[in-house]
Write a protein that holds these residues in place. Structure first.
Motif, PDB file in Angstrom:
ATOM      1  N   GLN A   1       0.192   1.583   5.823  1.00 46.46           N
ATOM      2  CA  GLN A   1      -1.173   0.986   5.882  1.00 46.46           C
ATOM      3  C   GLN A   1      -2.289   1.953   5.883  1.00 46.46           C
ATOM      4  O   GLN A   1      -2.196   3.177   6.574  1.00 46.46           O
ATOM      5  CB  GLN A   1      -1.317  -0.010   7.308  1.00 46.46           C
ATOM      6  N   THR A   2      -3.520   1.600   5.280  1.00 51.01           N
ATOM      7  CA  THR A   2      -4.358   2.612   5.459  1.00 51.01           C
ATOM      8  C   THR A   2      -5.133   2.392   6.539  1.00 51.01           C
ATOM      9  O   THR A   2      -4.988   1.531   7.455  1.00 51.01           O
ATOM     10  CB  THR A   2      -5.506   2.348   4.186  1.00 51.01           C
TER      11      THR A   2
ATOM     12  N   ILE B   1      -6.278  -1.999  -2.615  1.00 53.57           N
ATOM     13  CA  ILE B   1      -6.293  -1.336  -1.323  1.00 53.57           C
ATOM     14  C   ILE B   1      -7.752  -0.843  -1.307  1.00 53.57           C
ATOM     15  O   ILE B   1      -8.251  -0.939  -0.114  1.00 53.57           O
ATOM     16  CB  ILE B   1      -5.538   0.065  -1.772  1.00 53.57           C
TER      17      ILE B   1
ATOM     18  N   ASP C   1      -9.629  -3.656   0.179  1.00 56.73           N
ATOM     19  CA  ASP C   1      -9.251  -3.981   1.397  1.00 56.73           C
ATOM     20  C   ASP C   1     -10.354  -3.196   2.408  1.00 56.73           C
ATOM     21  O   ASP C   1     -10.758  -3.685   3.455  1.00 56.73           O
ATOM     22  CB  ASP C   1      -7.882  -3.318   1.576  1.00 56.73           C
TER      23      ASP C   1
ATOM     24  N   GLN D   1      -4.135  -0.064  -6.982  1.00 54.54           N
ATOM     25  CA  GLN D   1      -5.105   0.576  -6.017  1.00 54.54           C
ATOM     26  C   GLN D   1      -6.584  -0.107  -5.903  1.00 54.54           C
ATOM     27  O   GLN D   1      -7.133   0.121  -4.849  1.00 54.54           O
ATOM     28  CB  GLN D   1      -5.291   1.766  -6.831  1.00 54.54           C
TER      29      GLN D   1
ATOM     30  N   THR E   1       0.731  -1.093  -0.011  1.00 52.08           N
ATOM     31  CA  THR E   1      -0.185  -0.025   0.008  1.00 52.08           C
ATOM     32  C   THR E   1       0.741   1.261  -0.006  1.00 52.08           C
ATOM     33  O   THR E   1       0.546   2.257   0.553  1.00 52.08           O
ATOM     34  CB  THR E   1      -1.190  -0.104   1.273  1.00 52.08           C
TER      35      THR E   1
END
Length: 583
Positions: free
Chosen positions: A386-387, A527, A530, A524, A382
């Motif tokens: 991390q997001t 992500i 996720d 993307q 990512t």
């Protein structure tokens, strides 16, 4: 966009970090990257370094372990440290990774093959040519047909536990049950002894990286022993098994037919490797801290225990022998979505809010060795961070958890949690956190060598499990589909999707992303997916871990390899003075 460009873009994801890769279950007890706190982190002092200088050839290197290997059969080997051990010492694969610390270790190089493979047919066909002069431990030639045979073995129902990329990627593989009954796959062709051709059901840009997995090691059909092959894999690498007393001791000696001229990666410094099993984790740490006698020429297989950190970090002479590379895996609390109470999304969300991740970090040795995870995908996938879409406090939010449980009509719950023996402290921290919200947790500790067999059998898997997942190479395609695609769930040998999460919208989106030709767009999309899965809470991301490993004072050439979650690269480790080794 060319296939090699796509692979380069994927690899660039890792290059942003001091990586830690390759995916599957982490070594809980438990990929790539991970944020370890940088230079201020006292455990990170040796990041990217090779400890002890260049080894001298000879001697006996001892590996001290609290467990036996889950599997050494290359068709079944899919836990990080065991993959490192198997593919560096016992068998070779079509492609492998460089034996170097830091980002260089994530670079692909040919192993049995002459190159990284040639794609054609729009990336649906991949052709590899084997090097000349490759031999097994008995001097017989390694053939392309043997690689085909092992890939086919990975489909056998009795040979559970291994990577299932072949099942996902190969054309015409639906319903195939392996070669033990004489049936073979038409989508793997071997026109001659040195050529192997894989026909895929869809383009796979990263198939060169897939060919690093133990599935793509050779096994001659004449050596087939079914489930017993685990105890005596036939060597194509620099060492062969001299003796193997399960749960006690494994001894490797040199394979005199291995030719270093065909293998620029493995240095094979020691004459022997001796793996001593069944030791207590704290006992291993204390022996390596003291580093006396044979222990001076030893390394540890499993992580240094958190309670040993105060004996190591304040002492420079000991800390300089500590490796603690980022594992690049996300350790999660998986909730069994297949039955009550976790078939209710509100109950799962309640657990998300109830977990006290700060307490779990403390139980794991503190912020020097762990940090809180806020998403499923690890940082290397990512862009280095991390997001955090849900913004749940690191210590949890018990009030919000209680609110969600009340809305579900389940204000009091009693659930089971299975953990590997080494994760008991983390389990107790989880127990405490969930208890604040009215969720009673009953902990069952399982021997590390049996843990994945227990949680991978749907007849014995509990309400909750605690384990990590790591990318097999730097692509979201090695992560989300294995952990959250409901089609991957198996009755026995279940791997990755320990939550048994079966969600049609997620499955549909996985297929759409896998069909994307643009690697950046796909990255993307993983992500974004996720974040969508986080809302459905099939599992709770808990930790990003380092791999703390102590080595003895006579060890040289030791570093945590970025691909195998920071495990010592057995391709290059050896001894400073072989005459001082014992065993």
């Amino acid at each position: 966009m060319t296939k090699r460009t796509q692979l380069a873009l994927a690899t660039a994801l890792v290059a942003a970090l001091a990586v830690g890769a390759a995916g599957c279950s982490g070594s809980t007890g438990t990929g790539k990257g991970g944020q370890g706190g940088g230079a201020s982190n006292p455990a990170a002092a040796n990041d990217g370094k090779v400890l002890g200088g260049t080894p001298v050839k000879g001697g006996t290197l001892t590996i001290l372990s609290n467990q036996d290997f889950s599997h050494l059969d290359p068709a079944r080997n899919w836990t990080m440290p065991a993959m490192d051990f198997g593919t560096r010492l016992l068998y070779r694969t079509l492609v492998t990774f460089k034996a170097e610390p830091g980002k260089a270790g994530s670079e692909l190089v040919p192993d049995l093959a002459t190159d990284l493979g040639t794609p054609s047919n729009g990336g649906r066909t991949w052709t590899f040519t084997l090097k000349e002069g490759l031999k097994y431990e008995d001097g017989t030639p390694i053939r392309a047909q043997d690689v085909k045979y092992n890939v086919e073995r990975s489909f056998a129902p009795d040979l559970t536990g291994g990577p299932d990329y072949a099942a996902q990627y190969l054309a015409g593989a639906e319903g195939y049950k392996g070669p033990l009954q004489g049936k073979h796959l038409d989508s793997i062709k071997t026109p001659d002894d040195r050529t192997i051709v894989f026909e895929l059901k869809r383009p796979v840009a990263e198939f060169s990286a897939t060919a690093t997995l133990p599935t793509f090691a050779p096994v001659p059909q004449s050596q087939e022993k079914g489930t017993q092959y685990d105890a005596r894999p036939f060597s194509s690498g620099p060492y062969k098994i001299e003796s193997y007393d399960r749960d006690k001791k494994l001894v490797l000696v040199r394979n005199e037919h291995w030719d270093a001229g065909t293998d620029p990666v493995r240095k094979a410094y020691p004459d022997r490797f001796v793996v001593v099993m069944g030791l207590k984790g704290g006992q291993i740490d204390d022996r390596l801290i003291a580093s006396e006698g044979a222990d001076a020429s030893a390394v540890e297989y499993s992580d240094m225990r958190p309670e040993s950190a105060p004996k190591v970090l304040p002492k420079p002479e000991v800390k300089q022998r500590l490796l603690a590379e980022s594992q690049g895996c996300t350790t999660m609390l998986h909730l069994n979505n297949s039955r009550a109470p976790f078939d209710d999304v509100k109950v799962r969300q309640a657990v998300q809010y109830a977990v006290d991740k700060e307490a779990v970090v403390t139980a794991g040795g503190g912020p020097a060795l762990n940090e809180v995870a806020t998403a499923y995908l690890p940082p290397a996938l990512t862009g280095g961070k991390q997001t955090d879409t849900l913004k749940i406090p690191a210590a949890g939010d018990p009030a919000k958890a209680k609110e969600l449980l009340k809305a579900a009509g389940k204000e009091k719950l009693k659930v089971s949690l299975a953990v590997s023996t080494g994760d008991k402290g983390a389990a107790e921290a989880i127990q405490q956190g969930l208890g604040r919200a009215g969720i009673e947790v009953v902990i069952d500790t399982v021997d590390p060598g049996a843990y994945y067999d227990v949680i991978g059998d749907l007849s014995t898997t509990p309400d909750m499990t605690f384990t990590g997942w790591c990318p097999d190479y730097p692509s979201g395609s090695t992560w989300i589909p294995f952990v959250f695609d409901g089609r991957t769930v198996k009755e026995k040998g279940n791997q990755g999707n320990y939550a048994q999460f079966k969600d049609e919208a997620t499955i549909k989106r996985i297929d759409e992303i896998n069909a994307m030709a643009d690697a950046k767009q796909a990255n993307q999309a993983w992500i974004d997916l996720d974040a969508e899965i986080m809302k459905k809470a099939p599992s709770v991301p808990v930790l990003l871990e380092r791999k703390p490993l102590l080595v003895g004072t006579n060890i040289a050439g030791a570093f945590g390899h970025p691909v195998w979650t920071g495990q010592i690269d057995y391709a290059t480790v050896g001894l400073k003075d072989p005459a001082k080794s014992q065993g």
